[in-house]
Write a protein that holds these residues in place. Structure first.
Motif, PDB file in Angstrom:
ATOM      1  N   ILE A 115      -8.532   3.482   4.227  1.00 20.20           N
ATOM      2  CA  ILE A 115      -9.061   2.536   5.218  1.00 20.20           C
ATOM      3  C   ILE A 115      -8.155   1.310   5.242  1.00 20.20           C
ATOM      4  CG2 ILE A 115     -11.074   1.109   5.795  1.00 20.20           C
ATOM      5  CD1 ILE A 115     -12.540   3.161   3.778  1.00 20.20           C
ATOM      6  N   PRO A 116      -7.799   0.798   6.455  1.00 19.84           N
ATOM      7  CA  PRO A 116      -7.006  -0.436   6.465  1.00 19.84           C
ATOM      8  C   PRO A 116      -7.755  -1.543   5.731  1.00 19.84           C
ATOM      9  CG  PRO A 116      -7.221   0.477   8.693  1.00 19.84           C
ATOM     10  CD  PRO A 116      -8.124   1.277   7.806  1.00 19.84           C
ATOM     11  N   LYS A 117      -7.030  -2.333   4.992  1.00 21.90           N
ATOM     12  CA  LYS A 117      -7.640  -3.388   4.174  1.00 21.90           C
ATOM     13  C   LYS A 117      -8.537  -4.305   5.010  1.00 21.90           C
ATOM     14  CE  LYS A 117      -6.162  -6.947   0.892  1.00 21.90           C
ATOM     15  NZ  LYS A 117      -4.974  -7.590   0.283  1.00 21.90           N
ATOM     16  N   GLN A 118      -8.115  -4.577   6.245  1.00 18.87           N
ATOM     17  CA  GLN A 118      -8.889  -5.486   7.105  1.00 18.87           C
ATOM     18  C   GLN A 118     -10.286  -4.937   7.390  1.00 18.87           C
ATOM     19  OE1 GLN A 118      -5.801  -4.297   7.632  1.00 18.87           O
ATOM     20  NE2 GLN A 118      -4.573  -5.617   8.959  1.00 18.87           N
ATOM     21  N   TYR A 119     -10.505  -3.626   7.200  1.00 17.53           N
ATOM     22  CA  TYR A 119     -11.798  -3.018   7.539  1.00 17.53           C
ATOM     23  C   TYR A 119     -12.676  -2.752   6.312  1.00 17.53           C
ATOM     24  CZ  TYR A 119      -9.772  -2.021  12.184  1.00 17.53           C
ATOM     25  OH  TYR A 119      -9.198  -2.127  13.425  1.00 17.53           O
ATOM     26  N   TRP A 120     -12.169  -3.033   5.124  1.00 11.45           N
ATOM     27  CA  TRP A 120     -12.944  -2.728   3.916  1.00 11.45           C
ATOM     28  C   TRP A 120     -14.320  -3.399   3.946  1.00 11.45           C
ATOM     29  CZ3 TRP A 120      -8.698  -3.727  -0.411  1.00 11.45           C
ATOM     30  CH2 TRP A 120      -7.780  -2.669  -0.386  1.00 11.45           C
ATOM     31  N   PRO A 152       8.174   5.977 -11.318  1.00 13.29           N
ATOM     32  CA  PRO A 152       7.808   5.698 -12.714  1.00 13.29           C
ATOM     33  C   PRO A 152       8.033   4.228 -13.066  1.00 13.29           C
ATOM     34  CG  PRO A 152       9.198   7.663 -12.570  1.00 13.29           C
ATOM     35  CD  PRO A 152       9.154   7.073 -11.200  1.00 13.29           C
ATOM     36  N   GLY A 153       6.984   3.563 -13.532  1.00 14.64           N
ATOM     37  CA  GLY A 153       7.104   2.178 -13.975  1.00 14.64           C
ATOM     38  C   GLY A 153       7.144   1.158 -12.850  1.00 14.64           C
ATOM     39  N   VAL A 154       7.016   1.620 -11.582  1.00 10.05           N
ATOM     40  CA  VAL A 154       6.989   0.702 -10.433  1.00 10.05           C
ATOM     41  C   VAL A 154       5.550   0.666  -9.922  1.00 10.05           C
ATOM     42  CG1 VAL A 154       7.834   0.280  -8.088  1.00 10.05           C
ATOM     43  CG2 VAL A 154       9.364   1.253  -9.828  1.00 10.05           C
ATOM     44  N   TYR A 155       4.921  -0.505  -9.947  1.00  6.83           N
ATOM     45  CA  TYR A 155       3.501  -0.586  -9.638  1.00  6.83           C
ATOM     46  C   TYR A 155       3.258  -1.324  -8.333  1.00  6.83           C
ATOM     47  CZ  TYR A 155       3.280   1.012 -14.393  1.00  6.83           C
ATOM     48  OH  TYR A 155       3.455   1.757 -15.517  1.00  6.83           O
ATOM     49  N   ASP A 156       2.220  -0.905  -7.612  1.00 10.32           N
ATOM     50  CA  ASP A 156       1.884  -1.511  -6.327  1.00 10.32           C
ATOM     51  C   ASP A 156       0.375  -1.771  -6.272  1.00 10.32           C
ATOM     52  OD1 ASP A 156       1.593  -2.341  -3.755  1.00 10.32           O
ATOM     53  OD2 ASP A 156       2.373  -0.535  -2.809  1.00 10.32           O
ATOM     54  N   PHE A 157       0.015  -3.036  -6.130  1.00 10.27           N
ATOM     55  CA  PHE A 157      -1.387  -3.411  -5.957  1.00 10.27           C
ATOM     56  C   PHE A 157      -1.532  -4.347  -4.753  1.00 10.27           C
ATOM     57  CE2 PHE A 157      -1.116  -2.053 -10.368  1.00 10.27           C
ATOM     58  CZ  PHE A 157      -2.262  -1.277 -10.512  1.00 10.27           C
ATOM     59  N   GLU A 158      -0.681  -4.142  -3.771  1.00 10.46           N
ATOM     60  CA  GLU A 158      -0.683  -4.997  -2.580  1.00 10.46           C
ATOM     61  C   GLU A 158      -1.253  -4.228  -1.391  1.00 10.46           C
ATOM     62  OE1 GLU A 158       0.819  -8.235  -2.410  1.00 10.46           O
ATOM     63  OE2 GLU A 158       0.770  -8.005  -4.598  1.00 10.46           O
ATOM     64  N   GLY A 159      -1.700  -4.962  -0.379  1.00  9.16           N
ATOM     65  CA  GLY A 159      -2.155  -4.325   0.864  1.00  9.16           C
ATOM     66  C   GLY A 159      -3.246  -3.310   0.602  1.00  9.16           C
ATOM     67  N   THR A 192      -9.226   8.032   6.751  1.00  9.46           N
ATOM     68  CA  THR A 192      -8.076   8.750   7.304  1.00  9.46           C
ATOM     69  C   THR A 192      -7.025   8.995   6.231  1.00  9.46           C
ATOM     70  OG1 THR A 192      -8.457   7.518   9.346  1.00  9.46           O
ATOM     71  CG2 THR A 192      -6.361   8.700   9.176  1.00  9.46           C
ATOM     72  N   ASN A 193      -6.416  10.172   6.260  1.00 13.23           N
ATOM     73  CA  ASN A 193      -5.255  10.448   5.409  1.00 13.23           C
ATOM     74  C   ASN A 193      -3.995  10.021   6.165  1.00 13.23           C
ATOM     75  OD1 ASN A 193      -6.652  11.780   3.216  1.00 13.23           O
ATOM     76  ND2 ASN A 193      -6.958  13.511   4.604  1.00 13.23           N
ATOM     77  N   PHE A 194      -3.784   8.703   6.231  1.00 12.39           N
ATOM     78  CA  PHE A 194      -2.600   8.208   6.933  1.00 12.39           C
ATOM     79  C   PHE A 194      -1.342   8.725   6.233  1.00 12.39           C
ATOM     80  CE2 PHE A 194      -5.735   4.799   7.980  1.00 12.39           C
ATOM     81  CZ  PHE A 194      -5.727   4.973   9.344  1.00 12.39           C
ATOM     82  N   GLY A 195      -0.268   8.815   7.005  1.00 17.95           N
ATOM     83  CA  GLY A 195       1.010   9.220   6.415  1.00 17.95           C
ATOM     84  C   GLY A 195       0.964  10.672   5.947  1.00 17.95           C
ATOM     85  N   PHE A 196       1.534  10.894   4.778  1.00 13.51           N
ATOM     86  CA  PHE A 196       1.591  12.249   4.214  1.00 13.51           C
ATOM     87  C   PHE A 196       0.666  12.362   3.012  1.00 13.51           C
ATOM     88  CE2 PHE A 196       5.982  11.784   6.033  1.00 13.51           C
ATOM     89  CZ  PHE A 196       5.827  12.724   7.040  1.00 13.51           C
ATOM     90  N   THR A 197      -0.502  11.716   3.086  1.00 16.94           N
ATOM     91  CA  THR A 197      -1.338  11.637   1.894  1.00 16.94           C
ATOM     92  C   THR A 197      -2.345  12.776   1.763  1.00 16.94           C
ATOM     93  OG1 THR A 197      -2.888  10.185   3.057  1.00 16.94           O
ATOM     94  CG2 THR A 197      -1.149   9.117   1.740  1.00 16.94           C
TER      95      THR A 197
END
Ligand SMILES: *[C@@H]1O[C@H](CO)[C@@H](O)[C@H](O)[C@H]1NC(C)=O
Ligand SMILES: *[C@@H]1O[C@H](CO)[C@@H](O)[C@H](O)[C@H]1NC(C)=O
Ligand SMILES: *[C@@H]1O[C@H](CO)[C@@H](O)[C@H](O)[C@H]1NC(C)=O
Ligand SMILES: *[C@@H]1O[C@H](CO)[C@@H](O)[C@H](O)[C@H]1NC(C)=O
Ligand SMILES: *[C@@H]1O[C@H](CO)[C@@H](O)[C@H](O)[C@H]1NC(C)=O
Ligand SMILES: *[C@@H]1O[C@H](CO)[C@@H](O)[C@H](O)[C@H]1NC(C)=O
Length: 639
Positions: free
Chosen positions: A57-62, A90-97, A311-316
């Motif tokens: 879900i887009p963050k704006q709609y949570w 590996p070792g690269v973390y994402d907690f944005e958006g 939604t499974n946006f992208g290739f998820t």
């Protein structure tokens, strides 16, 4: 008898004291095995929860989705945590958006709801590779995932050290609202049944969670699932849908593990998942209500999976493997995860939603009925014509240096996560001392191939249909054979989890082994480079197309409504809006025709919007595409 019972004793002793002192400083969430209930701060507590995945879900709609779930009468939200989203490399973390899970938890807390956290590490969830990052396939030995293998465990621990450090303040005992934390995920459905692994994982979870929330497991409705999935001193729960006659038929398997304790259905299915080229499954509201009423009358706690799919946006999106047809059992999932859930993919409330709300109200679970707008208008932004840009056979679209090898290599070996790889080889004279036509055989095709001879399409092959051979006419002159292989989503469930993509074995033409191979990756993980491509008159498929447009001036002053991209007339490909991958489209495969496009993906005038389509097999003569105001998820199926 066991640890939770011991913990209960101390908790009760303390609560009595706290009551007399009129101060409740210690926050506890435990099980009362004598009375078959959860106790929160010593008080009986039950939950009716719904699954909501921030990563769909887009963050704006949570916030909107959380408020709608609260208004239906739910008092908790269950979410998986998707490892592949948060540790893309590996070792690269994402907690944005869309990966900002802490903000998601804050919103749930603001709504006064509790959280059932399911960090995996494996989550299934109809997501690519069950939420595992693709690079694990290049780091671990075969058959080592979800086992006691030291390398696998090392990556899990490294990831959990990062994640659980962030989760700690949200645990109930630490002042937060996470009351339950799930260990593994339907482990009883996996072949390994490795108790050493589940005990290790339990202790790892304990090291972060301690007694600040309750650990639980979830498994299918059956003795064998519970046998391999349950873990000593972790609360074992079941999952089942609205098709059961009597929910006791499933709860009885919980009782095989715990003779007492609150009854819990951790995944109650008010809808169901769907695959390409299969009719969309529907679950009737009356069945949902029937089984809900049974569970409420048993004082059970339960979680709707899904309450809102997204939604499974992208290739998820992931895939299932149908074990009844192992050679052709591959079943890739749709881009939409509408799930026939109480809240639609676009966030609208359905009849099912209101029947659930009514049931919770009548059962006194919900005290106050809130009135919400149940439907947001959708926009019909109109029709746009796309310009051809360049073919995948043009060097301009080949962004990644080709790899040369005698044998075909997998995506993972070449460190390619998503999209496509073009495998090319020259058919030389000595490969042609065979009579034409001859049979081209691509065993180990993962997942779908378009075959070209000298850049002219000569056929398609499909793992899902068990169709990996074709007859090829060859000539005496040198010819180039190209095989464009599409990754349609890694398997997410069951024992075929190690689903490497590309071509797994040697390719044969007659009895000759083909090679060497030149392999060019098109991961489509990034589209900014496409802005440098200039429109051309005509292009050879597969190819990129683009439309640039400014929305009508009126949208300067209004919120941009959600809409649906209708690729009718196009065949199969991937669509991007302003650099966001909307997902795979395949109107000819069905049943999903339209792609959900949240309004927040558009740019307000006077900004220019850019729509890009990468079409594989057939574009309409006028190269047009529409944004429409109605979804179509039940279009015709082609086989
Ligand atoms: C919380 O309870 C524990 C025992 O369960 C006790 O040792 C501790 O002092 C209590 N904390 C407070 C702040 O009362
Ligand atoms: C991982 O990929 C590298 C090349 O990128 C390769 O050399 C290595 O053998 C791969 N390892 C596994 C386990 O597939
Ligand atoms: C589990 O651990 C025990 C004790 O360390 C060992 O004897 C046993 O072989 C292990 N089982 C597996 C399946 O690895
Ligand atoms: C449910 O009940 C119907 C009618 O009594 C019966 O035909 C069916 O087999 C039952 N299903 C299950 C899963 O027990
Ligand atoms: C459910 O809980 C109520 C008390 O809230 C109790 O009276 C009733 O007997 C319980 N029902 C079952 C089936 O345990
Ligand atoms: C095929 O032959 C062409 C022309 O000789 C050459 O440029 C190309 O590298 C060859 N491809 C492979 C995969 O060997």
């Amino acid at each position: 008898m066991n640890l939770p019972r011991l913990r209960l004793f101390f908790t009760l002793a303390f609560c009595a004291l706290a009551d007399t002192l009129q101060t409740s400083i210690n926050r506890t969430f435990v099980i009362d095995y004598d009375n078959n209930e959860f106790l929160k701060d010593g008080q009986v507590f039950r939950y009716v929860s719904g699954s909501l995945h921030y990563f769909r879900i887009p963050k704006q709609y949570w916030k909107d989705r959380i408020i709608k779930m609260k208004a239906s009468g739910l008092n908790a939200i269950s979410t998986y945590v998707e490892w592949s989203l948060h540790e893309p490399f590996p070792g690269v973390y994402d907690f944005e958006g869309i990966a900002d899970i802490e903000y998601f938890l804050e919103l749930i807390k603001d709504a006064g709801m509790y959280v059932l956290l399911r960090p995996g590490p494996y989550i299934c969830a109809e997501r690519d590779f069950g939420g595992f990052p693709y690079w694990l396939l290049n780091k671990t030995q075969q058959k080592s995932l979800r086992t006691n293998d030291p390398t696998y465990k090392e990556y899990v621990k490294k990831w959990f050290d990062v994640l659980m450090d962030k989760m700690k303040p949200y645990l109930y005992g630490n002042g937060g609202h996470i009351i339950m934390v799930q260990v593994e995920n339907e482990y009883g459905s996996y072949f390994a049944c490795d108790k050493n692994y589940t005990l290790w994982l339990r202790d790892l979870f304990r090291s972060y969670v301690q007694d600040k929330a309750l650990l639980f497991t979830t498994d299918g409705c059956g003795t064998s699932y519970m046998k391999c999935g349950s873990i000593p001193e972790v609360y074992a729960t079941v999952d089942f849908g609205a098709s059961v006659n009597d929910s006791q038929d499933c709860f009885k398997y919980m009782r095989e593990v715990h003779h007492s304790g609150p009854l819990v259905n951790s995944e109650f299915y008010p809808g169901w998942l769907s695959h390409w080229q299969e009719p969309n499954p529907l679950v009737f509201s009356k069945d949902v209500v029937r089984v809900m009423k049974q569970m409420l009358s048993l004082n059970a706690s339960f979680n709707f999976y899904m309450f809102h799919g997204g939604t499974n946006f992208g290739f998820t999106s992931g895939a299932n493997m149908n074990l009844n047809t192992p050679d052709a059992g591959y079943e890739p999932q749709l881009t939409s995860y509408d799930y026939d859930a109480p809240i639609t993919e676009a966030g609208d409330l359905t009849e099912k939603y209101f029947m659930i709300q009514k049931t919770l109200f009548e059962s006194k679970f919900l005290i106050q009925n809130e009135i919400l707008p149940f439907w947001e208008p959708k926009a019909r932004y109109g029709e746009f014509v796309l310009n051809p840009l360049a073919s995948l056979f043009d060097e301009a679209t080949q962004r990644i240096k080709p790899v040369i090898s005698d044998s075909p290599l997998t995506f993972e070996f070449m460190d390619v996560n998503t999209g496509f790889v073009m495998y090319e080889t020259n058919l030389s004279h000595d490969q042609k001392d065979i009579f034409s036509p001859t049979i081209l055989n691509i065993t180990g095709l993962r997942d779908r191939a378009i075959i070209y001879k000298d850049n002219v399409k000569i056929g398609t092959m499909c793992r899902a249909k068990g169709n990996t051979t074709m007859s090829v006419n060859i000539s005496l002159s040198d010819e180039k054979l190209s095989i464009l292989v599409e990754n349609q989503g890694r398997v997410n469930y069951g024992s075929f989890l190690e689903d490497r993509k590309g071509i797994l074995h040697q390719v044969k033409l007659g009895n000759k082994t083909l090679g060497p191979w030149k392999m060019t990756a098109h991961p489509l993980n990034e589209t900014s480079w496409i802005s440098s491509l200039k429109p051309v008159k005509k292009v050879q498929l597969p190819a990129y197309f683009r439309s640039e447009f400014v929305l009508p001036d009126i949208y300067r002053y209004f919120k941009l409504s959600d809409t649906y991209l209708d690729p009718s007339g196009w065949t199969k490909g991937v669509a991007f809006l302003n650099g966001i991958n909307l997902g795979r489209y395949w109107p000819l495969g069905g049943p999903q025709v339209t792609l959900y496009v949240p309004g927040v993906f558009f740019l307000q005038p006077p900004a220019v919007n850019t729509l890009i389509m990468m079409e594989l097999e057939g574009a309409p003569a006028d190269l047009s595409v529409k944004f429409v105001d109605k979804p179509q998820l039940d279009g015709p199926i082609t086989l």
